[in-house]
Motif scaffolding. Structure first.
Motif, PDB file in Angstrom:
ATOM      1  N   UNK A  14       0.848  -1.189   0.000  1.00  0.00           N
ATOM      2  CA  UNK A  14       0.000   0.000   0.000  1.00  0.00           C
ATOM      3  C   UNK A  14       0.888   1.246   0.000  1.00  0.00           C
ATOM      4  N   UNK A  15       0.855   2.036   1.055  1.00  0.00           N
ATOM      5  CA  UNK A  15       1.655   3.270   1.062  1.00  0.00           C
ATOM      6  C   UNK A  15       2.962   3.103   1.826  1.00  0.00           C
ATOM      7  N   UNK A  16       3.253   1.883   2.287  1.00  0.00           N
ATOM      8  CA  UNK A  16       4.442   1.652   3.102  1.00  0.00           C
ATOM      9  C   UNK A  16       5.519   0.927   2.328  1.00  0.00           C
ATOM     10  N   UNK A  17       6.736   1.023   2.838  1.00  0.00           N
ATOM     11  CA  UNK A  17       7.861   0.283   2.287  1.00  0.00           C
ATOM     12  C   UNK A  17       8.463  -0.596   3.372  1.00  0.00           C
ATOM     13  N   UNK A  18       8.735  -1.827   3.022  1.00  0.00           N
ATOM     14  CA  UNK A  18       9.441  -2.738   3.917  1.00  0.00           C
ATOM     15  C   UNK A  18      10.711  -3.176   3.210  1.00  0.00           C
ATOM     16  N   UNK A  19      11.843  -2.976   3.861  1.00  0.00           N
ATOM     17  CA  UNK A  19      13.123  -3.302   3.244  1.00  0.00           C
ATOM     18  C   UNK A  19      13.735  -4.563   3.854  1.00  0.00           C
ATOM     19  N   UNK A  20      14.153  -5.462   2.980  1.00  0.00           N
ATOM     20  CA  UNK A  20      14.960  -6.599   3.389  1.00  0.00           C
ATOM     21  C   UNK A  20      16.403  -6.240   3.048  1.00  0.00           C
ATOM     22  N   UNK A  21      17.265  -6.126   4.040  1.00  0.00           N
ATOM     23  CA  UNK A  21      18.602  -5.590   3.795  1.00  0.00           C
ATOM     24  C   UNK A  21      19.483  -6.437   2.898  1.00  0.00           C
ATOM     25  N   UNK A  22      19.244  -7.745   2.883  1.00  0.00           N
ATOM     26  CA  UNK A  22      20.089  -8.625   2.067  1.00  0.00           C
ATOM     27  C   UNK A  22      19.191  -9.602   1.304  1.00  0.00           C
ATOM     28  N   UNK A  23      19.325  -9.604  -0.026  1.00  0.00           N
ATOM     29  CA  UNK A  23      18.423 -10.404  -0.864  1.00  0.00           C
ATOM     30  C   UNK A  23      19.129 -10.774  -2.157  1.00  0.00           C
ATOM     31  N   UNK A  24      18.844 -11.989  -2.632  1.00  0.00           N
ATOM     32  CA  UNK A  24      19.293 -12.374  -3.965  1.00  0.00           C
ATOM     33  C   UNK A  24      18.502 -13.573  -4.457  1.00  0.00           C
ATOM     34  N   UNK A  25      17.865 -13.404  -5.598  1.00  0.00           N
ATOM     35  CA  UNK A  25      17.255 -14.516  -6.315  1.00  0.00           C
ATOM     36  C   UNK A  25      16.345 -15.374  -5.435  1.00  0.00           C
ATOM     37  N   UNK A  26      15.418 -14.719  -4.747  1.00  0.00           N
ATOM     38  CA  UNK A  26      14.442 -15.450  -3.963  1.00  0.00           C
ATOM     39  C   UNK A  26      14.891 -15.823  -2.567  1.00  0.00           C
ATOM     40  N   UNK A  27      16.119 -15.444  -2.213  1.00  0.00           N
ATOM     41  CA  UNK A  27      16.663 -15.764  -0.890  1.00  0.00           C
ATOM     42  C   UNK A  27      16.915 -14.459  -0.143  1.00  0.00           C
ATOM     43  N   UNK A  28      16.358 -14.329   1.060  1.00  0.00           N
ATOM     44  CA  UNK A  28      16.497 -13.097   1.837  1.00  0.00           C
ATOM     45  C   UNK A  28      17.136 -13.395   3.193  1.00  0.00           C
ATOM     46  N   UNK A  29      17.796 -12.374   3.741  1.00  0.00           N
ATOM     47  CA  UNK A  29      18.470 -12.523   5.043  1.00  0.00           C
ATOM     48  C   UNK A  29      18.237 -11.270   5.872  1.00  0.00           C
ATOM     49  N   UNK A  30      17.825 -11.468   7.118  1.00  0.00           N
ATOM     50  CA  UNK A  30      17.555 -10.335   7.993  1.00  0.00           C
ATOM     51  C   UNK A  30      17.692 -10.784   9.438  1.00  0.00           C
ATOM     52  N   UNK A  31      17.801  -9.819  10.333  1.00  0.00           N
ATOM     53  CA  UNK A  31      17.849 -10.136  11.755  1.00  0.00           C
ATOM     54  C   UNK A  31      16.432 -10.163  12.327  1.00  0.00           C
ATOM     55  N   UNK A  32      16.308 -10.737  13.504  1.00  0.00           N
ATOM     56  CA  UNK A  32      15.021 -10.734  14.200  1.00  0.00           C
ATOM     57  C   UNK A  32      14.527  -9.299  14.369  1.00  0.00           C
ATOM     58  N   UNK A  33      15.433  -8.404  14.726  1.00  0.00           N
ATOM     59  CA  UNK A  33      15.028  -7.015  14.937  1.00  0.00           C
ATOM     60  C   UNK A  33      14.536  -6.380  13.635  1.00  0.00           C
ATOM     61  N   UNK A  34      15.185  -6.682  12.497  1.00  0.00           N
ATOM     62  CA  UNK A  34      14.757  -6.130  11.213  1.00  0.00           C
ATOM     63  C   UNK A  34      13.291  -6.442  10.935  1.00  0.00           C
ATOM     64  N   UNK A  35      12.876  -7.658  11.286  1.00  0.00           N
ATOM     65  CA  UNK A  35      11.547  -8.126  10.912  1.00  0.00           C
ATOM     66  C   UNK A  35      10.512  -8.030  12.029  1.00  0.00           C
ATOM     67  N   UNK A  36      10.960  -8.115  13.270  1.00  0.00           N
ATOM     68  CA  UNK A  36      10.000  -8.141  14.381  1.00  0.00           C
ATOM     69  C   UNK A  36      10.163  -6.982  15.353  1.00  0.00           C
ATOM     70  N   UNK A  37      11.227  -6.229  15.229  1.00  0.00           N
ATOM     71  CA  UNK A  37      11.426  -5.069  16.084  1.00  0.00           C
ATOM     72  C   UNK A  37      10.840  -3.804  15.495  1.00  0.00           C
ATOM     73  N   UNK A  38      10.250  -3.936  14.298  1.00  0.00           N
ATOM     74  CA  UNK A  38       9.623  -2.809  13.611  1.00  0.00           C
ATOM     75  C   UNK A  38       8.102  -2.976  13.639  1.00  0.00           C
ATOM     76  N   UNK A  39       7.352  -1.894  13.486  1.00  0.00           N
ATOM     77  CA  UNK A  39       5.877  -1.982  13.535  1.00  0.00           C
ATOM     78  C   UNK A  39       5.298  -2.566  12.248  1.00  0.00           C
TER      79      UNK A  39
END
Length: 353
Positions: free
Chosen positions: A239-264
């Motif tokens: 919608x009007x928001x952006x969610x960033x995955x800091x590390x991604x390539x070809x269908x594979x993503x990498x993030x910390x718990x805080x990146x995904x669950x420490x944000x609203x």
């Protein structure tokens, strides 16, 4: 001049690749484009710009090496090129379309395409697929403009062009884009019998605890195996928001718990994430309880989204799933999440990667 076949042979000799006849058959189609783009352009006031080479649409099953071949091709080019996941590119275009419309631009597709074609000579896409009606209605005109500007498109896909946006709403309006693909791109199948990528995780450990330098190193190794050292930021537009995955390539993503669950973030964000990736590496899952109740609730929602979408999960945590959340409000409900985390460690879990 070093050819793509030379580069392929070098990687096989170094033990980085296993020779695959289907991959070798695909290399000349990339080489054709690379050779054409490498030709010097004769300049002159009255000289007409040369016709761009025909692009390439390489389709086939997952894990057959399409992305690896694309990486070799892109790295060998000496012209401006952009390598991007098709889903991420279309989200970017939708965001730009919205911005230009708000500015009152009458036909925003024209300046959008010009901005792209002015910046690059080659667009290299991973995983061309259309699932959104907004994308389906936009791609035809957008790519018509890109092709007219001389942009060369090279793309991989898991499906033949005629199956793109299959059974989609108002699909008849999308059919001209399929015609463009067949006219502007050489369509080839990578018909390898071997799923190279699936073998890398088959039976491998995917849940690591506790978090130590050793477990971090093991996850780094898996990441390297799955991405060959490539990565980029993936921006999801919800919608009007952006969610960033800091590390991604070809269908594979990498993030910390805080990146995904420490944000609203909420269910819609996690559903979009689960739709965009086949493998998620999530690191540093902490002990859960009263002190991080909101983060724990988000983690439960995230795991549910990943589970329903059959996303392969690789995780590092402070403890085993059953010991992550043992007391406080929500501990009883977390038992289901722990069960799912355990099930997702199974060797046969998840959609093809």
């Amino acid at each position: 001049m070093t050819t793509l076949m030379d580069l392929y042979d070098e990687k096989v000799a170094e033990g980085l690749l296993l020779r695959d006849p289907a991959q070798e058959e695909a290399l000349p189609h990339f080489e054709r484009i690379r050779t054409e783009l490498a030709k010097p352009v004769k300049k002159g006031f009255f000289r007409k710009a040369p016709e761009p080479p025909k692009g390439l649409y390489l389709w086939g099953g997952v894990g057959r090496g399409k992305s690896m071949l694309m990486d070799m091709f892109v790295e060998s080019l000496h012209v401006p090129v952009r390598r991007v996941h098709f889903h991420a590119f279309m989200q970017e275009m939708q965001s730009e379309l919205h911005r230009l419309r708000e500015q009152g631009v009458e036909d925003p597709v024209v300046p959008m395409a010009k901005k792209v074609s002015d910046a690059v000579k080659v667009l290299a896409f991973d995983e061309m697929q259309i699932t959104d009606i907004g994308d389906a209605m936009l791609v035809g005109r957008l790519f018509e403009q890109l092709f007219a500007a001389g942009t060369v498109v090279v793309t991989t896909s898991n499906r033949v062009p005629d199956d793109l946006y299959k059974d989609g709403l108002n699909r008849q309006l999308f059919l001209p884009f399929i015609k463009q693909i067949k006219e502007r791109l050489e369509v080839r199948e990578l018909a390898s019998e071997k799923d190279h990528r699936q073998d890398r995780l088959k039976g491998a450990q995917v849940y690591f605890c506790p978090v130590t330098p050793e477990t971090r190193a093991k996850i780094d190794h898996i990441w390297q195996e799955l991405t060959h050292g490539h990565e980029e930021v993936l921006t999801l537009h919800i919608k009007t928001r952006k969610v960033e995955l800091p590390r991604y390539w070809n269908g594979v993503a990498r993030a910390s718990f805080y990146d995904l669950c420490g944000q609203p973030l909420g269910p819609a964000d996690y559903l979009a994430l689960a739709d965009a990736v086949r493998v998620l590496v999530i690191e540093d899952i902490p002990r859960l309880g009263r002190g991080n109740f909101n983060e724990a609730k988000r983690f439960v929602t995230l795991v549910d989204a990943l589970y329903e979408a059959k996303v392969k999960l690789i995780a590092s945590a402070v403890d085993e799933p059953e010991s992550l959340y043992v007391e406080g409000a929500g501990a009883f409900e977390f038992e289901r999440t722990a069960s799912r985390l355990r099930e997702m460690q199974d060797a046969d879990w998840g959609k093809p990667i």
